[in-house]
Design a protein around this motif. Structure first.
Motif, PDB file in Angstrom:
ATOM      1  N   ASN A  26       0.754  -1.287   0.100  1.00  0.00           N
ATOM      2  CA  ASN A  26      -0.116  -0.142   0.045  1.00  0.00           C
ATOM      3  C   ASN A  26       0.858   1.332  -0.004  1.00  0.00           C
ATOM      4  N   SER A  27       1.909   1.333  -0.641  1.00  0.00           N
ATOM      5  CA  SER A  27       2.851   2.350  -0.610  1.00  0.00           C
ATOM      6  C   SER A  27       2.324   3.580  -1.378  1.00  0.00           C
ATOM      7  N   ASP A  28       1.302   3.463  -2.176  1.00  0.00           N
ATOM      8  CA  ASP A  28       0.554   4.626  -2.859  1.00  0.00           C
ATOM      9  C   ASP A  28      -0.826   5.044  -1.881  1.00  0.00           C
ATOM     10  N   ARG A  43     -29.796  -5.731   2.403  1.00  0.00           N
ATOM     11  CA  ARG A  43     -30.415  -4.952   1.473  1.00  0.00           C
ATOM     12  C   ARG A  43     -31.240  -5.941   0.546  1.00  0.00           C
ATOM     13  N   LYS A  44     -32.488  -5.854   0.700  1.00  0.00           N
ATOM     14  CA  LYS A  44     -33.220  -6.646  -0.146  1.00  0.00           C
ATOM     15  C   LYS A  44     -32.971  -8.003   0.177  1.00  0.00           C
ATOM     16  N   GLY A  45     -32.726  -8.118   1.306  1.00  0.00           N
ATOM     17  CA  GLY A  45     -32.510  -9.770   1.779  1.00  0.00           C
ATOM     18  C   GLY A  45     -31.374 -10.227   1.631  1.00  0.00           C
ATOM     19  N   LYS A  46     -30.322  -9.476   0.936  1.00  0.00           N
ATOM     20  CA  LYS A  46     -29.060 -10.030   0.593  1.00  0.00           C
ATOM     21  C   LYS A  46     -27.983  -9.184   1.428  1.00  0.00           C
ATOM     22  N   PRO A  47     -26.855  -9.978   2.007  1.00  0.00           N
ATOM     23  CA  PRO A  47     -25.802  -9.573   3.014  1.00  0.00           C
ATOM     24  C   PRO A  47     -24.867  -8.741   2.113  1.00  0.00           C
ATOM     25  N   ILE A  48     -24.654  -7.542   2.554  1.00  0.00           N
ATOM     26  CA  ILE A  48     -23.477  -6.623   2.234  1.00  0.00           C
ATOM     27  C   ILE A  48     -22.553  -6.214   3.159  1.00  0.00           C
ATOM     28  N   THR A  49     -21.513  -5.975   2.978  1.00  0.00           N
ATOM     29  CA  THR A  49     -20.459  -5.421   3.851  1.00  0.00           C
ATOM     30  C   THR A  49     -20.038  -3.944   3.383  1.00  0.00           C
ATOM     31  N   ILE A  50     -20.055  -2.968   4.336  1.00  0.00           N
ATOM     32  CA  ILE A  50     -19.916  -1.473   4.007  1.00  0.00           C
ATOM     33  C   ILE A  50     -18.860  -1.285   4.659  1.00  0.00           C
ATOM     34  N   LEU A  51     -17.743  -0.395   3.921  1.00  0.00           N
ATOM     35  CA  LEU A  51     -16.463   0.255   4.508  1.00  0.00           C
ATOM     36  C   LEU A  51     -16.694   1.660   4.265  1.00  0.00           C
ATOM     37  N   GLU A  52     -16.700   2.445   5.429  1.00  0.00           N
ATOM     38  CA  GLU A  52     -16.822   3.858   5.397  1.00  0.00           C
ATOM     39  C   GLU A  52     -15.895   4.686   6.469  1.00  0.00           C
ATOM     40  N   GLY A  53     -15.459   5.862   6.248  1.00  0.00           N
ATOM     41  CA  GLY A  53     -14.735   6.558   7.164  1.00  0.00           C
ATOM     42  C   GLY A  53     -13.443   7.007   6.691  1.00  0.00           C
ATOM     43  N   LEU A  64      -8.648   0.885  -3.328  1.00  0.00           N
ATOM     44  CA  LEU A  64      -8.716   0.002  -2.447  1.00  0.00           C
ATOM     45  C   LEU A  64      -9.904  -0.753  -2.433  1.00  0.00           C
ATOM     46  N   ALA A  65     -10.814  -0.319  -3.004  1.00  0.00           N
ATOM     47  CA  ALA A  65     -12.056  -0.853  -3.439  1.00  0.00           C
ATOM     48  C   ALA A  65     -11.654  -2.234  -4.288  1.00  0.00           C
ATOM     49  N   LYS A  66     -11.202  -1.705  -5.409  1.00  0.00           N
ATOM     50  CA  LYS A  66     -10.463  -2.479  -6.439  1.00  0.00           C
ATOM     51  C   LYS A  66      -9.884  -3.715  -5.884  1.00  0.00           C
ATOM     52  N   ASP A  67      -8.924  -3.333  -5.068  1.00  0.00           N
ATOM     53  CA  ASP A  67      -7.999  -4.341  -4.554  1.00  0.00           C
ATOM     54  C   ASP A  67      -8.800  -5.358  -3.834  1.00  0.00           C
ATOM     55  N   LEU A  68      -9.322  -4.881  -2.899  1.00  0.00           N
ATOM     56  CA  LEU A  68     -10.548  -5.845  -2.041  1.00  0.00           C
ATOM     57  C   LEU A  68     -11.354  -6.520  -2.523  1.00  0.00           C
ATOM     58  N   LYS A  69     -11.990  -6.021  -3.945  1.00  0.00           N
ATOM     59  CA  LYS A  69     -12.699  -6.923  -4.780  1.00  0.00           C
ATOM     60  C   LYS A  69     -12.016  -8.015  -5.328  1.00  0.00           C
ATOM     61  N   GLN A  70     -10.714  -7.681  -5.835  1.00  0.00           N
ATOM     62  CA  GLN A  70     -10.143  -8.700  -6.558  1.00  0.00           C
ATOM     63  C   GLN A  70      -9.347  -9.702  -5.552  1.00  0.00           C
ATOM     64  N   LYS A  71      -9.292  -9.450  -4.358  1.00  0.00           N
ATOM     65  CA  LYS A  71      -8.565 -10.487  -3.300  1.00  0.00           C
ATOM     66  C   LYS A  71      -9.569 -11.292  -2.905  1.00  0.00           C
ATOM     67  N   LEU A  72     -10.982 -10.927  -2.862  1.00  0.00           N
ATOM     68  CA  LEU A  72     -12.027 -11.581  -2.310  1.00  0.00           C
ATOM     69  C   LEU A  72     -12.861 -12.299  -3.536  1.00  0.00           C
ATOM     70  N   SER A  73     -12.361 -11.999  -4.634  1.00  0.00           N
ATOM     71  CA  SER A  73     -13.161 -12.520  -5.971  1.00  0.00           C
ATOM     72  C   SER A  73     -14.739 -12.489  -5.765  1.00  0.00           C
ATOM     73  N   VAL A  74     -15.236 -11.076  -5.361  1.00  0.00           N
ATOM     74  CA  VAL A  74     -16.566 -10.720  -5.304  1.00  0.00           C
ATOM     75  C   VAL A  74     -16.900  -9.377  -5.811  1.00  0.00           C
ATOM     76  N   LYS A 100      -2.382  -4.285   5.694  1.00  0.00           N
ATOM     77  CA  LYS A 100      -1.858  -2.853   4.905  1.00  0.00           C
ATOM     78  C   LYS A 100      -1.633  -1.768   6.000  1.00  0.00           C
ATOM     79  N   GLY A 101      -2.093  -1.965   7.059  1.00  0.00           N
ATOM     80  CA  GLY A 101      -1.626  -0.945   8.115  1.00  0.00           C
ATOM     81  C   GLY A 101      -2.763  -0.036   8.536  1.00  0.00           C
ATOM     82  N   PHE A 102      -4.066  -0.322   7.941  1.00  0.00           N
ATOM     83  CA  PHE A 102      -5.330   0.612   8.493  1.00  0.00           C
ATOM     84  C   PHE A 102      -5.718  -0.067  10.053  1.00  0.00           C
ATOM     85  N   ASN A 103      -6.288   1.046  10.504  1.00  0.00           N
ATOM     86  CA  ASN A 103      -7.144   0.899  11.721  1.00  0.00           C
ATOM     87  C   ASN A 103      -8.315   0.329  11.331  1.00  0.00           C
TER      88      ASN A 103
END
Length: 109
Positions: A26-28, A43-53, A64-74, A100-103
């Motif tokens: 995550n150097s960039d 939402r509409k009966g289907k589970p979702i995970t939300i990241l904010e802040g 970061l969103a693109k990287d997470l989606k690729q690593k999780l294949s979702v 990656k170093g995030f809290n």
């Protein structure tokens, strides 16, 4: 004769560059002090995970969103300064972000 030998025969004076791999993935991406909120909703009966802040640049958050989606294949999306991931992947997302170093702060359940 493999490809490396053929290249040495064609270009005898060339010295290959040694590519130094960065130890941090995550150097960039800007790291913040405040935790990223990881929530679970249905939402509409289907589970979702939300990241904010995230308070950095939106381009970094999109990376970061693109990287997470690729690593999780979702699937998922980036809307209104929130990352929405399809499915309940709170534990996996939290371990990826911590590496990656995030809290990260888990909210809801």
């Amino acid at each position: 004769m493999d490809l490396q030998d053929q290249l040495k025969n064609l270009f005898p004076d060339h010295t290959p560059e040694v590519s130094e791999e960065s130890t941090e993935e995550n150097s960039d991406i800007w790291l913040q002090d405040d935790p990223i909120i990881c929530k679970y909703e249905k939402r509409k009966g289907k589970p979702i995970t939300i990241l904010e802040g995230y308070t950095g640049a939106t381009e970094d958050f999109k990376k970061l969103a693109k990287d997470l989606k690729q690593k999780l294949s979702v699937g998922g999306s980036f809307k209104d300064d929130k990352i929405i991931i399809q499915g309940d992947y709170r534990d996996k997302i939290m371990t990826i972000l911590k590496s990656k170093g995030f809290n990260v702060k888990r909210v809801g359940g």
